[in-house]
Design a protein around this motif. Structure first.
Motif, PDB file in Angstrom:
ATOM      1  N   GLY A  65     -14.522  -0.937   2.902  1.00 58.21           N
ATOM      2  CA  GLY A  65     -14.672  -2.321   2.072  1.00 58.21           C
ATOM      3  C   GLY A  65     -13.623  -3.400   1.600  1.00 58.21           C
ATOM      4  O   GLY A  65     -14.394  -4.756   1.440  1.00 58.21           O
ATOM      5  N   HIS A  66     -12.648  -3.276   1.033  1.00 58.80           N
ATOM      6  CA  HIS A  66     -11.608  -4.104   1.093  1.00 58.80           C
ATOM      7  C   HIS A  66     -11.714  -4.767   1.945  1.00 58.80           C
ATOM      8  O   HIS A  66     -11.534  -5.023   3.000  1.00 58.80           O
ATOM      9  N   LYS A  67     -11.168  -6.522   1.891  1.00 56.85           N
ATOM     10  CA  LYS A  67     -11.413  -6.889   2.679  1.00 56.85           C
ATOM     11  C   LYS A  67      -9.794  -8.100   2.919  1.00 56.85           C
ATOM     12  O   LYS A  67      -9.059  -8.605   1.051  1.00 56.85           O
ATOM     13  N   LEU A  68      -9.237  -7.894   3.980  1.00 60.34           N
ATOM     14  CA  LEU A  68      -7.863  -8.437   4.360  1.00 60.34           C
ATOM     15  C   LEU A  68      -8.321  -9.828   4.386  1.00 60.34           C
ATOM     16  O   LEU A  68      -9.408 -10.301   5.882  1.00 60.34           O
ATOM     17  N   ALA A  69      -7.357 -11.531   3.861  1.00 61.32           N
ATOM     18  CA  ALA A  69      -7.453 -12.590   4.407  1.00 61.32           C
ATOM     19  C   ALA A  69      -8.725 -13.037   4.292  1.00 61.32           C
ATOM     20  O   ALA A  69      -9.319 -13.914   5.946  1.00 61.32           O
ATOM     21  N   ARG A  70      -9.263 -12.423   3.360  1.00 59.90           N
ATOM     22  CA  ARG A  70     -11.107 -13.017   3.023  1.00 59.90           C
ATOM     23  C   ARG A  70     -11.869 -12.804   4.138  1.00 59.90           C
ATOM     24  O   ARG A  70     -13.266 -13.967   4.476  1.00 59.90           O
ATOM     25  N   ARG A  71     -11.418 -11.759   5.620  1.00 55.27           N
ATOM     26  CA  ARG A  71     -11.932 -12.078   6.489  1.00 55.27           C
ATOM     27  C   ARG A  71     -12.217 -10.002   7.480  1.00 55.27           C
ATOM     28  O   ARG A  71     -12.941  -9.974   8.151  1.00 55.27           O
ATOM     29  N   TYR A  72     -10.797  -9.888   7.430  1.00 55.35           N
ATOM     30  CA  TYR A  72     -11.645  -8.463   7.944  1.00 55.35           C
ATOM     31  C   TYR A  72     -11.419  -7.683   7.048  1.00 55.35           C
ATOM     32  O   TYR A  72     -11.095  -7.013   5.823  1.00 55.35           O
ATOM     33  N   ARG A  73     -13.108  -6.758   7.011  1.00 52.89           N
ATOM     34  CA  ARG A  73     -13.363  -6.400   6.104  1.00 52.89           C
ATOM     35  C   ARG A  73     -13.293  -4.976   6.669  1.00 52.89           C
ATOM     36  O   ARG A  73     -13.493  -4.557   7.405  1.00 52.89           O
ATOM     37  N   LEU A  74     -12.135  -3.738   5.984  1.00 53.58           N
ATOM     38  CA  LEU A  74     -12.339  -2.262   7.022  1.00 53.58           C
ATOM     39  C   LEU A  74     -13.564  -1.369   6.071  1.00 53.58           C
ATOM     40  O   LEU A  74     -14.105  -1.755   5.172  1.00 53.58           O
ATOM     41  N   ALA A  89     -12.191  -1.573  11.426  1.00 58.47           N
ATOM     42  CA  ALA A  89     -12.939  -2.826  10.522  1.00 58.47           C
ATOM     43  C   ALA A  89     -13.663  -4.081  11.573  1.00 58.47           C
ATOM     44  O   ALA A  89     -14.156  -4.017  12.453  1.00 58.47           O
ATOM     45  N   VAL A  90     -14.208  -5.296  10.392  1.00 50.16           N
ATOM     46  CA  VAL A  90     -15.344  -5.969  11.091  1.00 50.16           C
ATOM     47  C   VAL A  90     -14.252  -7.249  10.726  1.00 50.16           C
ATOM     48  O   VAL A  90     -14.085  -7.474   9.317  1.00 50.16           O
ATOM     49  N   ASP A  91     -14.464  -7.495  11.661  1.00 55.52           N
ATOM     50  CA  ASP A  91     -14.479  -9.461  11.393  1.00 55.52           C
ATOM     51  C   ASP A  91     -15.289 -10.189  11.308  1.00 55.52           C
ATOM     52  O   ASP A  91     -16.089 -10.048  12.413  1.00 55.52           O
ATOM     53  N   GLU A  92     -15.289 -10.729  10.106  1.00 54.09           N
ATOM     54  CA  GLU A  92     -16.181 -11.203   9.385  1.00 54.09           C
ATOM     55  C   GLU A  92     -17.330 -12.967   9.939  1.00 54.09           C
ATOM     56  O   GLU A  92     -17.773 -13.856  10.382  1.00 54.09           O
ATOM     57  N   LYS A  93     -15.383 -13.307  10.243  1.00 56.13           N
ATOM     58  CA  LYS A  93     -16.313 -14.459  10.734  1.00 56.13           C
ATOM     59  C   LYS A  93     -16.927 -14.626  12.002  1.00 56.13           C
ATOM     60  O   LYS A  93     -17.396 -15.755  12.752  1.00 56.13           O
ATOM     61  N   LEU A  94     -16.123 -13.580  13.115  1.00 60.86           N
ATOM     62  CA  LEU A  94     -16.587 -13.671  14.630  1.00 60.86           C
ATOM     63  C   LEU A  94     -17.795 -12.819  14.666  1.00 60.86           C
ATOM     64  O   LEU A  94     -17.783 -12.632  15.523  1.00 60.86           O
ATOM     65  N   ARG A  95     -18.046 -11.690  13.343  1.00 61.11           N
ATOM     66  CA  ARG A  95     -19.226 -10.722  14.113  1.00 61.11           C
ATOM     67  C   ARG A  95     -18.437  -9.551  15.272  1.00 61.11           C
ATOM     68  O   ARG A  95     -19.203  -9.580  15.599  1.00 61.11           O
ATOM     69  N   ARG A  96     -17.569  -9.066  14.494  1.00 65.19           N
ATOM     70  CA  ARG A  96     -16.923  -7.646  15.708  1.00 65.19           C
ATOM     71  C   ARG A  96     -16.476  -7.241  15.128  1.00 65.19           C
ATOM     72  O   ARG A  96     -15.618  -7.244  14.136  1.00 65.19           O
ATOM     73  N   ALA A  97     -16.478  -6.018  15.847  1.00 65.34           N
ATOM     74  CA  ALA A  97     -15.633  -4.665  15.316  1.00 65.34           C
ATOM     75  C   ALA A  97     -14.313  -4.993  15.576  1.00 65.34           C
ATOM     76  O   ALA A  97     -13.772  -5.581  16.593  1.00 65.34           O
ATOM     77  N   VAL A  98     -12.858  -4.784  14.300  1.00 66.19           N
ATOM     78  CA  VAL A  98     -11.132  -4.749  14.962  1.00 66.19           C
ATOM     79  C   VAL A  98     -11.376  -3.356  14.794  1.00 66.19           C
ATOM     80  O   VAL A  98     -11.319  -2.656  13.962  1.00 66.19           O
ATOM     81  N   GLY A  99      -9.371  -3.400  14.714  1.00 62.44           N
ATOM     82  CA  GLY A  99      -8.763  -2.266  14.850  1.00 62.44           C
ATOM     83  C   GLY A  99      -7.795  -2.575  13.424  1.00 62.44           C
ATOM     84  O   GLY A  99      -7.382  -4.281  13.988  1.00 62.44           O
ATOM     85  N   VAL A 100      -7.114  -2.590  12.292  1.00 61.00           N
ATOM     86  CA  VAL A 100      -6.393  -2.843  12.064  1.00 61.00           C
ATOM     87  C   VAL A 100      -4.680  -1.553  11.219  1.00 61.00           C
ATOM     88  O   VAL A 100      -5.748  -0.660  11.217  1.00 61.00           O
ATOM     89  N   HIS A 101      -3.909  -2.480  11.468  1.00 57.31           N
ATOM     90  CA  HIS A 101      -2.669  -1.131  11.469  1.00 57.31           C
ATOM     91  C   HIS A 101      -1.930  -1.961   9.483  1.00 57.31           C
ATOM     92  O   HIS A 101      -2.033  -2.942   9.787  1.00 57.31           O
ATOM     93  N   LEU A 102      -2.212  -0.680   8.815  1.00 63.40           N
ATOM     94  CA  LEU A 102      -1.845  -1.327   7.172  1.00 63.40           C
ATOM     95  C   LEU A 102      -0.267  -0.624   6.640  1.00 63.40           C
ATOM     96  O   LEU A 102      -0.222   0.393   7.206  1.00 63.40           O
ATOM     97  N   LEU A 103       0.574  -1.483   6.194  1.00 62.99           N
ATOM     98  CA  LEU A 103       1.764  -1.018   6.160  1.00 62.99           C
ATOM     99  C   LEU A 103       2.722  -1.398   4.716  1.00 62.99           C
ATOM    100  O   LEU A 103       2.385  -2.893   5.243  1.00 62.99           O
ATOM    101  N   PRO A 104       3.408  -0.767   3.435  1.00 62.62           N
ATOM    102  CA  PRO A 104       3.225  -1.967   3.077  1.00 62.62           C
ATOM    103  C   PRO A 104       4.366  -2.577   3.621  1.00 62.62           C
ATOM    104  O   PRO A 104       5.141  -2.522   4.236  1.00 62.62           O
ATOM    105  N   ALA A 105       4.656  -3.539   2.629  1.00 60.04           N
ATOM    106  CA  ALA A 105       5.813  -5.074   3.135  1.00 60.04           C
ATOM    107  C   ALA A 105       7.095  -4.685   2.983  1.00 60.04           C
ATOM    108  O   ALA A 105       7.691  -4.841   3.917  1.00 60.04           O
TER     109      ALA A 105
END
Length: 565
Positions: A65-74, A89-105
């Motif tokens: 449910g966490h959202k990145l860039a107000r667009r990608y919902r995990l 994740a889900v790209d809510e802008k384009l309404r499609r499934a995506v994959g996301v890699h996350l790591l600390p800066a």
């Protein structure tokens, strides 16, 4: 036989919970380091979660449910390892499934991951799972990539058994040409394994994690060309034998028996295609020490592409048809309204109805009508004969006039109607692609006189072939030089097309694009291509220049082609 470098493998302990990583880096005979880490739990695996290795930086606490860039919902965490995590994740802008890699800066690999993702995104080759976004934001670095719900990992495919010969041929052909294109742009994979190779529902092979997977794991190589080439050889070996070509078990596959070294696939399993077995050995033994007895080793993906091109082409298997069931004669007889015969196969006699009784008045009326009909027919016959005699005389006079006077009294002869020209054969034509081939399996469907079947191109990211090439097409062989009046092409979806033709004196089918001259063009779902002037040729090229979007993908589909004189 030269010593081969061992792999870095994850082995599960007795509890089956935490993977223990055992990495080995052993130099080859020429002193060049090879890093070939192979994890049974891959960072980009879709659908199975991992466990975090101890002693690594922990990513920020994230949740569904966490959202990145107000667009990608995990949606779901599929891997958590070495201080980073991977999510569906889900790209809510384009309404499609995506994959996301996350790591600390502040992760030690954050800079290299960002650089690798941005370089991979610039390639834009549809044979790779595309990087869609690479961002540093709010103390996080995240890489967004395509998610292919209809694709199946090679790991899963091999769990059911080795691939068919044609599928293995398509695998090594497509993967080799894709990696050759990547290396030409300075990009390497270094983590090319069965978890990184996917087959879509349309039969296309896709590679995920180009450059990014190695950056996430901190892997590098001084010989990236040979590392990726050997990895392609291992993929082909596994596809042919359902065995991993090293002593360690990996990816659900059993390794080779210990202390016997690398043996050819056709010695591991009966019935393996000899040419593909030879190709796997040339790729795996690319240091030259254990290469094929008869062929030189392949040390780059480009050399693999060349070696595949020199092999006899492997055709797809012929489709099998189930014979219809034998015709069953019914035991019900017409006219009995569902009553079954007393014994099967015996027909019940149907009594004939009695003849109707005729009265004297009815009989007299019948004779009168008959007499009137005979009289009418006789009168009509005489009139018809007179008309034919008169017309015959006029026709005879007209014919004599046309014969003796050719200055304009006779009528201009009509042009004969156009006749269909049979297509002797057809071939897919992709001169600007890596292997020169574009879905050859269904090419016969373009002239099978059925609009319900079609030949289709590969999938591209835009209507202009992802800016990778100017087009693809179909070469038609008419069997001999013929005068072409028009070519009618039926498509699925509005498509831009050109008609090109080889010279009429061409003795064999031209293989270069420049040998075909543009005749005319058109756009639509049913396009009639009519030459402006007389066209005589044996070889025609139907050249697609713009593709329609079908089911969310840009691809061309040619349903039927007809040629007439």
């Amino acid at each position: 036989m030269a010593e081969r470098s061992t792999a870095a493998v994850d082995v599960a302990d007795n509890s089956g919970d935490k993977p223990l990583t055992a990495e080995a880096d052993q130099s080859t005979a020429d002193g060049v380091a090879k890093n070939r880490e192979r994890d049974t739990e891959d960072v980009e695996a879709q659908g199975s979660g991992g466990t975090e290795s101890p002693g690594k930086a922990s990513p920020p606490e994230l949740h569904s449910g966490h959202k990145l860039a107000r667009r990608y919902r995990l949606e779901e965490c599929v891997t958590r390892l070495d201080g980073f995590s991977s999510w569906r994740a889900v790209d809510e802008k384009l309404r499609r499934a995506v994959g996301v890699h996350l790591l600390p800066a502040d992760h030690a690999r954050a800079r290299s991951v960002l650089a690798a993702a941005r370089s991979s995104a610039l390639l834009g080759d549809p044979r790779f799972v595309q990087v869609l976004d690479a961002v540093e934001e709010n103390d996080l670095v995240y890489v967004v990539h395509e998610w292919l719900p209809d694709a199946t990992e090679l790991t899963t495919l091999l769990a059911a058994g080795p691939l068919e010969v044609y599928d293995a041929y398509q695998l090594v052909s497509q993967i080799s040409s894709a990696m050759a294109a990547a290396h030409r742009e300075g990009l390497a994979h270094l983590r090319l394994n069965p978890n990184a190779v996917l087959r879509t529902s349309t039969g296309q092979w896709r590679i995920r994690g180009l450059a990014v997977n190695a950056a996430l794991r901190g892997i590098s190589s001084e010989t990236p060309l040979r590392t990726d080439t050997e990895a392609i050889g291992a993929l082909l070996y596994a596809a042919l034998t359902q065995r991993w070509p090293y002593e360690n078990d990996a990816y659900g596959l059993s390794g080779l028996p210990k202390d016997i070294g690398l043996i050819a696939p056709d010695q591991v399993r009966a019935g393996v295609h000899r040419g593909l077995s030879e190709l796997a050995m040339r790729a795996l033994s690319n240091d030259g020490a254990t290469a094929s007895r008869h062929e030189s080793p392949c040390t780059t993906p480009e050399e693999l592409v060349k070696a595949i091109g020199e092999m006899p082409r492997i055709r797809p298997p012929e489709p099998t048809f189930t014979a219809p069931p034998d015709y069953q004669r019914t035991t019900y007889q017409q006219g009995t309204y569902g009553r079954q015969a007393p014994h099967p196969g015996i027909t019940q006699p149907v009594p004939a109805p009695p003849p109707p009784l005729q009265s004297r008045t009815g009989r007299a009326l019948k004779w009168a009508v008959s007499a009137l009909l005979i009289a009418a027919l006789g009168l009509g016959s005489w009139q018809l004969a007179d008309a034919l005699i008169d017309r015959g005389g006029k026709s005879e006079e007209t014919n004599q006039t046309q014969t003796t006077d050719g200055d304009g009294d006779g009528k201009t002869p009509t042009k004969p109607a156009s006749a269909p020209i049979a297509i002797s054969s057809a071939r897919d034509f992709d001169p600007f692609g890596a292997d020169g081939s574009e879905k050859p399996g269904d090419i016969d469907k373009v002239y099978d006189n059925s609009s319900s079947t079609y030949w289709q191109t590969d999938y591209y990211l835009s209507s202009d072939f992802g800016r990778l090439k100017p087009g693809v097409g179909v070469i038609l062989d008419l069997g001999k030089v013929q005068e072409v009046g028009k070519v009618t092409v039926s498509f699925v979806g509005n498509t831009s097309v050109e008609l090109r033709a080889a010279s009429g004196d061409a003795s064999s089918e031209p293989t270069s694009f420049d040998a075909y001259t543009k005749v005319t063009g058109g756009f639509g779902t049913s396009v009639t291509l009519t030459p402006d002037k007389s066209l005589k040729s044996r070889y025609l090229l139907v050249w697609l220049t713009k593709l329609p979007q079908i089911d969310g993908e840009w691809r061309g589909r040619v349903a039927d082609i007809k040629v007439t004189s």
